[in-house]
Design a protein around this motif. Sequence first.
Motif, PDB file in Angstrom:
ATOM      1  N   ASP A  52      -7.207  -5.768 -43.111  1.00  0.00           N
ATOM      2  CA  ASP A  52      -7.099  -6.905 -42.729  1.00  0.00           C
ATOM      3  C   ASP A  52      -7.254  -8.050 -43.948  1.00  0.00           C
ATOM      4  OD1 ASP A  52      -6.503  -6.344 -40.207  1.00  0.00           O
ATOM      5  OD2 ASP A  52      -8.590  -6.609 -39.653  1.00  0.00           O
ATOM      6  N   ASP A  53      -8.107  -7.526 -45.048  1.00  0.00           N
ATOM      7  CA  ASP A  53      -8.179  -8.572 -46.281  1.00  0.00           C
ATOM      8  C   ASP A  53      -6.984  -8.750 -47.185  1.00  0.00           C
ATOM      9  OD1 ASP A  53      -9.821  -9.977 -47.904  1.00  0.00           O
ATOM     10  OD2 ASP A  53      -9.665  -8.095 -49.267  1.00  0.00           O
ATOM     11  N   TYR A  58      -3.806 -10.059 -44.406  1.00  0.00           N
ATOM     12  CA  TYR A  58      -3.950 -11.268 -43.830  1.00  0.00           C
ATOM     13  C   TYR A  58      -4.724 -12.435 -44.714  1.00  0.00           C
ATOM     14  CZ  TYR A  58      -2.128  -8.357 -39.826  1.00  0.00           C
ATOM     15  OH  TYR A  58      -1.497  -7.685 -39.218  1.00  0.00           O
ATOM     16  N   SER A  59      -5.529 -12.062 -45.524  1.00  0.00           N
ATOM     17  CA  SER A  59      -6.300 -13.099 -46.247  1.00  0.00           C
ATOM     18  C   SER A  59      -6.354 -13.122 -47.517  1.00  0.00           C
ATOM     19  CB  SER A  59      -7.777 -12.455 -45.831  1.00  0.00           C
ATOM     20  OG  SER A  59      -8.097 -12.379 -44.585  1.00  0.00           O
TER      21      SER A  59
END
Length: 222
Positions: free
Chosen positions: A181-182, A185-186
């Motif tokens: 996710d990092d 999306y981040s």
Amino acid sequence: MDAPLIVRAVPPLDPDAPEARRWLEDELLKPEYQNAKPTAFDLAMQAVGDWIADLFRGAGGVPGPIVTLIVVLVVVALVVVAFLVFGAPRLRRARRSAVPLFDDHDVRDLAAIRAAAETAARVGDWPLAIEERFRALVRGVVDRELVQVHPGTTARGFAVAAARPFPSERDSLATAAAAFDDVRYSGGTGDVVVYDELTRLEQRIVDARPAGAPDVEAEAVR
């Protein structure tokens, strides 16, 4: 001058027995006759069908339930023979159609995803390498039919589901999902340490026997 007389050789119209037999054998060797020849299975099924028909024709004095029982037994015997000859029918396909991963409909197979992860790692593209390695982890577990996913499944959702067959990897799976996710999306950059840990986790999952599985598990996808 008269035209020359042309004499055509024609087979004798009244052949003797050996000659007639040879003609018949030559005719029956033609492809159209060979292709129409019934197979051994056809002959066997015809014999069974004739036997059942004769059974019904001659069953005037036999009670109906007994005739029915005989027919059922014959059918069961035929099914048993079919199992012995042709094997059990495959009720499940050897491999399901590729299930899309996450929300981008990724249907690549395990080998393709692993190759993409290794290529990204070689050039130092750690965000892509981490993302692809996590996808390889997911694809391997899904291919083993240990977890079901759909296009809306999140990385965290997969980690929770995969922790059931692999409870000892619960924390590592959660960490791997967070890393995915990092970088996806981040805007995280990741690094070789995260990638290597993901690679080791994937290999441990490949080698592990799922909780509750029989002692002899189907060969893991490698």
